[in-house]
Design an enzyme around this catalytic site. Structure first.
Site, PDB file in Angstrom:
ATOM      1  CG  ASP A  27      -2.039   0.970   1.152  1.00 41.48           C
ATOM      2  OD1 ASP A  27      -2.302   1.481   0.044  1.00 41.48           O
ATOM      3  OD2 ASP A  27      -2.654   1.245   2.193  1.00 41.48           O
ATOM      4  NE  ARG A  31      -1.447   6.526   1.349  1.00 37.75           N
ATOM      5  CZ  ARG A  31      -1.630   5.557   2.234  1.00 37.75           C
ATOM      6  NH1 ARG A  31      -1.431   5.808   3.513  1.00 37.75           N
ATOM      7  NH2 ARG A  31      -2.015   4.378   1.849  1.00 37.75           N
ATOM      8  CD1 TRP A  32       7.428   6.713  -2.646  1.00 41.72           C
ATOM      9  CD2 TRP A  32       6.911   7.147  -4.782  1.00 41.72           C
ATOM     10  NE1 TRP A  32       8.600   6.833  -3.341  1.00 41.72           N
ATOM     11  CE2 TRP A  32       8.313   7.100  -4.659  1.00 41.72           C
ATOM     12  CE3 TRP A  32       6.347   7.399  -6.036  1.00 41.72           C
ATOM     13  CZ2 TRP A  32       9.166   7.299  -5.747  1.00 41.72           C
ATOM     14  CZ3 TRP A  32       7.194   7.600  -7.117  1.00 41.72           C
ATOM     15  CH2 TRP A  32       8.595   7.554  -6.967  1.00 41.72           C
ATOM     16  CG  HIS A  44       0.050   2.131  -9.333  1.00 41.54           C
ATOM     17  ND1 HIS A  44      -0.190   1.720  -8.041  1.00 41.54           N
ATOM     18  CD2 HIS A  44      -1.053   2.830  -9.703  1.00 41.54           C
ATOM     19  CE1 HIS A  44      -1.391   2.136  -7.663  1.00 41.54           C
ATOM     20  NE2 HIS A  44      -1.927   2.824  -8.643  1.00 41.54           N
ATOM     21  CG  ASN A  75      -7.464  -2.283  -5.920  1.00 44.60           C
ATOM     22  OD1 ASN A  75      -6.511  -3.030  -5.731  1.00 44.60           O
ATOM     23  ND2 ASN A  75      -7.764  -1.303  -5.064  1.00 44.60           N
ATOM     24  NE  ARG A 201      -8.069   0.649   5.399  1.00 40.85           N
ATOM     25  CZ  ARG A 201      -7.766   1.954   5.467  1.00 40.85           C
ATOM     26  NH1 ARG A 201      -8.193   2.682   6.460  1.00 40.85           N
ATOM     27  NH2 ARG A 201      -7.036   2.506   4.521  1.00 40.85           N
TER      28      ARG A 201
END
Ligand code: FPP
Length: 251
Positions: A27, A31-32, A44, A75, A201
């Site tokens: 995950d 954000r990266w 990705h 997804n 999670r």
């Protein structure tokens, strides 16, 4: 050969206490990318490089089974362009890694609703699984269009059908039989589950299979994850005491 023999190049890891199955929720790609003002797809792409590093490291250490959560049933709700980019990355990965998988005796497998994937991805998957099926150095399992609840629902449907035909007595259904009706039937339950990017999670991943799995959550975003952190997590795992609901030894 002792557990820390010179041919085993990992001084902090005891080769006699390796997990036989490591599962990873990869995950933080989005954000990266966001942190760098880049398109999510760049995240990705960098994430796919991390996949290569992690597979190679697990093979070197001697982890027999590695499952990567590469695409969940949820997804499918992402924008079409992002789904397409992920599917292309998968095809690229499957094509570019086939030689390395053969050279390193790695077998590829997949779990999830494979029939929902684009035909080109299915073809690349089938080819890799077919070519690598006799390899027994490590099993790399990609969870693709995977959701644990739908896997469990399918298992219940199959067992209910068998029971309704009188082929199995409901009282004869055991945990072992349930496990045999899941996509993961050939693989031991994970010993260690790693999740990157700090979310607390499970996200519909291997719900039945992780009953006694050790969990390690790191704040590192998946594209920044790598060999050193994986080695650190394995050494932490080896220091944990797994009690499976029993009391500690000697108490
Ligand atoms: C989660 O990051 C990651 C995914 C949904 C896909 C994982 C895919 C890869 C690592 C690359 C391709 C895979 C292979 C096997 C070659 P996210 O997009 O949810 O990140 P975010 O939570 O920061 O938005």
């Amino acid at each position: 050969m002792n557990s820390k023999s010179p041919s085993f190049d990992f001084p902090d890891i005891d080769r006699t206490k390796l997990p036989s199955h490591v599962a990873i929720i990869m995950d933080g790609n989005g954000r990266w990318a966001k942190k760098r003002l880049l398109n999510r797809i760049k995240g990705h792409e960098k994430g796919a490089d991390t996949v290569r590093t992690v597979v190679r490291t697990c093979r070197e250490i001697g982890i027999p089974n590695l499952t990567l959560y590469a695409f969940s049933t949820e997804n499918w709700q992402r924008p079409r362009t992002e789904i397409q980019a992920l599917m292309n990355l998968l095809i690229q990965f499957l094509d570019s890694e086939l030689k390395e998988m053969m050279d390193n005796n790695i077998r590829l497998d997949a779990i999830g609703q494979i029939e929902r994937l684009p035909e080109k991805v299915q073809q690349a998957l089938r080819r890799n699984m077919d070519v690598t099926r006799k390899n027994d150095g490590m099993r790399l399992i990609l969870a693709l269009s995977y959701g644990s609840r739908s896997e469990i629902v399918q298992m219940v449907q199959k067992l209910a059908l068998k029971a309704s035909k009188g082929e199995i007595e409901p009282e004869a259904i055991t945990s072992e039989i349930v496990s045999q009706y899941l996509d993961t039937r050939e693989i031991p339950d994970p010993d260690l589950l790693i999740r990157t990017s700090g979310e607390l999670r499970i996200s519909n991943f291997l719900l039945w299979q992780i009953a006694y799995t050790e969990i390690y959550i790191t704040d590192t975003l998946w594209p920044d994850f790598g060999r050193d952190e994986l080695l650190h997590i394995l050494s932490v795992y080896q220091q944990r005491e797994r009690r499976y609901g029993k009391v500690a030894e000697g108490e």
